[in-house]
Scaffold this motif. Structure first.
Motif, short mmCIF file in Angstrom:
data_model
loop_
_atom_site.label_atom_id
_atom_site.label_comp_id
_atom_site.label_asym_id
_atom_site.label_seq_id
_atom_site.Cartn_x
_atom_site.Cartn_y
_atom_site.Cartn_z
N SER A 78 45.46 -9.17 -24.45
CA SER A 78 44.59 -10.40 -23.98
C SER A 78 43.45 -10.12 -23.32
N ALA A 79 43.44 -8.82 -22.59
CA ALA A 79 42.16 -8.36 -22.08
C ALA A 79 41.10 -8.26 -22.92
N PHE A 80 41.32 -7.76 -24.29
CA PHE A 80 40.31 -7.34 -25.33
C PHE A 80 39.95 -8.71 -26.10
N LEU A 81 40.85 -9.45 -26.19
CA LEU A 81 40.35 -11.12 -26.68
C LEU A 81 39.54 -11.68 -25.89
N HIS A 82 39.89 -11.71 -24.46
CA HIS A 82 38.67 -12.22 -23.52
C HIS A 82 37.49 -11.53 -23.25
N LEU A 83 37.54 -10.26 -23.56
CA LEU A 83 36.23 -9.29 -23.48
C LEU A 83 35.33 -9.80 -24.74
N ALA A 84 36.12 -10.31 -25.84
CA ALA A 84 35.38 -10.50 -27.02
C ALA A 84 34.73 -12.02 -26.98
N THR A 85 35.33 -12.63 -26.11
CA THR A 85 34.87 -14.17 -25.81
C THR A 85 34.05 -14.46 -24.72
N GLY A 86 33.85 -13.53 -24.05
CA GLY A 86 32.86 -13.39 -22.88
C GLY A 86 33.49 -13.70 -21.54
N ARG A 87 34.76 -13.80 -21.37
CA ARG A 87 35.47 -14.26 -20.11
C ARG A 87 36.02 -12.92 -19.50
N ALA A 88 35.64 -12.00 -19.93
CA ALA A 88 35.78 -10.73 -19.11
C ALA A 88 34.48 -9.96 -19.19
N GLN A 89 34.18 -8.79 -18.40
CA GLN A 89 33.23 -7.89 -18.33
C GLN A 89 33.59 -6.68 -18.08
N ASN A 90 33.02 -5.54 -18.59
CA ASN A 90 33.60 -4.20 -18.41
C ASN A 90 32.40 -3.35 -18.21
N THR A 91 32.38 -2.58 -17.07
CA THR A 91 31.09 -1.84 -16.75
C THR A 91 31.53 -0.36 -17.05
N PRO A 92 30.68 0.61 -17.93
CA PRO A 92 30.98 1.62 -18.37
C PRO A 92 31.02 2.81 -16.90
N ARG A 93 32.06 3.78 -17.16
CA ARG A 93 32.17 4.76 -16.07
C ARG A 93 31.13 5.42 -15.71
N ALA A 94 30.99 5.57 -14.42
CA ALA A 94 29.81 6.37 -13.72
C ALA A 94 30.35 7.34 -12.74
N ARG A 95 29.59 8.55 -12.56
CA ARG A 95 30.04 9.38 -11.97
C ARG A 95 29.15 10.03 -11.02
N VAL A 96 29.61 10.38 -9.98
CA VAL A 96 28.73 11.31 -8.65
C VAL A 96 29.40 12.66 -8.50
N ARG A 97 28.81 13.72 -8.53
CA ARG A 97 29.31 14.96 -7.93
C ARG A 97 29.13 15.51 -6.57
N GLY A 98 29.92 16.07 -5.89
CA GLY A 98 29.87 16.73 -4.57
C GLY A 98 30.32 18.22 -4.86
N GLU A 99 30.63 19.01 -3.88
CA GLU A 99 30.73 20.14 -4.03
C GLU A 99 32.29 20.33 -4.05
N ARG A 100 32.62 20.80 -5.19
CA ARG A 100 34.06 20.91 -5.84
C ARG A 100 34.70 19.73 -5.87
N ILE A 101 34.02 18.58 -6.39
CA ILE A 101 34.65 17.25 -6.43
C ILE A 101 33.62 16.24 -7.27
N MET A 102 34.40 15.49 -8.06
CA MET A 102 33.72 14.50 -8.74
C MET A 102 34.52 13.13 -8.49
N LEU A 103 33.63 12.22 -8.33
CA LEU A 103 33.86 10.61 -8.11
C LEU A 103 33.62 9.87 -9.43
N HIS A 104 34.68 9.20 -9.86
CA HIS A 104 34.42 8.53 -11.18
C HIS A 104 35.03 7.03 -10.78
N SER A 105 34.07 6.05 -11.37
CA SER A 105 34.13 4.70 -10.87
C SER A 105 33.98 3.70 -12.04
N MET A 106 34.82 2.68 -12.09
CA MET A 106 34.64 1.69 -13.20
C MET A 106 34.81 0.41 -12.54
N SER A 107 34.18 -0.59 -13.12
CA SER A 107 34.72 -2.06 -12.48
C SER A 107 34.48 -3.19 -13.64
#
Length: 277
Positions: A78-107
């Protein structure tokens, strides 16, 4: 049935207060500090903003109790079908680095569900921790926080299941599987939901893990699963090949694949890519 979180948010101007929740809140959930405070050697007067909110909190155990692969497959399709018709949006993964840690975020947003949300996870030498937040599209109110390790495994497996249901040959019966970890389990579960699989050959660099996987997943998926020592044999003469490993080098010679073999290859979402074939 499920937990709720009641919180009080403390804002400090001109800087953003970075005290932990434990430091900022008393056991009753009311701001513990009312007067001036020192922060990084500076005296500031926090502005107290009390926001009471009831938020559903789902633990890993709750997710396992509530969801299964059948539900995940329907939701992802269902999610892929609505993504194709514009009723859903997906933001690519973003990353930030810290000392010995990485934060990954998507929305993402899902107008057809009336929700927006995010998934964030941290990776450290000790492992990864996953969390999903869901908000009402109408009010902007935070509705739920979800521990999302198993949820992510289900979602990834279901995405391969939907792809297999559309792209793999309808008479696919034989599967070659590389990997015997958590992601490999949900990959195979999804494939067995959308095709009548008769035999699975699994390869792992740790043969004992492959054997344990074969015993446990054979019962769960109700199909014959055997462990193999030769990667090329696992890939050869198969209808479907699944790669769910952390390998940085090729696992098998791509020349052994039969024409028309369907490939589900997961795991490479970083600039330091992975190689399977």
């Amino acid at each position: 049935r499920y937990g709720t979180v009641t919180g009080v948010q403390t804002c400090a101007l001109p800087i953003f207060a970075t005290r932990t929740l434990k430091q900022s809140l008393s056991p009753s959930g009311v701001a513990a500090r009312r007067g001036p405070a020192h922060f990084n050697g500076r005296l500031f007067h926090p502005r107290q903003v009390e926001i009471s909110m009831s938020v559903l909190y789902f633990t890993e155990a709750d997710v396992r109790d509530l969801l299964d692969m059948e539900i995940a497959l329907a939701a992802i399709e269902s999610a892929f079908l609505h993504l194709a018709t514009g009723r859903a949006q997906n933001t690519p993964r973003a990353r930030v680095r810290g000392e010995r840690i990485m934060l990954h975020s998507m929305s993402a947003s899902a107008d057809y569900l009336g929700l927006v949300g995010w998934k964030c996870y941290t990776t450290t030498p000790r492992g990864a921790r996953f969390l999903v937040g869901l908000y009402s599209s109408q009010s902007g109110e935070l509705l739920a926080l979800i521990e999302a390790d198993y949820l992510g495994q289900l979602r990834t497996g279901a995405a391969s299941g939907v792809a297999t249901s559309i792209l793999a040959r309808p008479d696919s019966r034989l599967v070659g599987l590389f990997g015997a970890g958590a992601q490999a389990r949900t990959q195979l579960q999804a494939i067995c939901q959308v095709r009548r699989i008769e035999r699975v050959e699994v390869y792992s660099r740790q043969p004992d893990r492959a054997q344990t996987f074969a015993e446990e997943m054979g019962e769960l998926c109700r199909t014959r699963i055997v462990s193999q020592r030769s990667p090329n044999d696992v890939a050869a003469e198969k209808d479907i090949v699944i790669c769910a490993t952390t390998a940085h080098a090729a696992l098998f010679d791509g020349g052994v694949l039969n024409p028309g073999t369907h490939l589900n290859v997961i795991g490479s979402n970083h600039q330091i890519g992975r190689a399977h074939v």
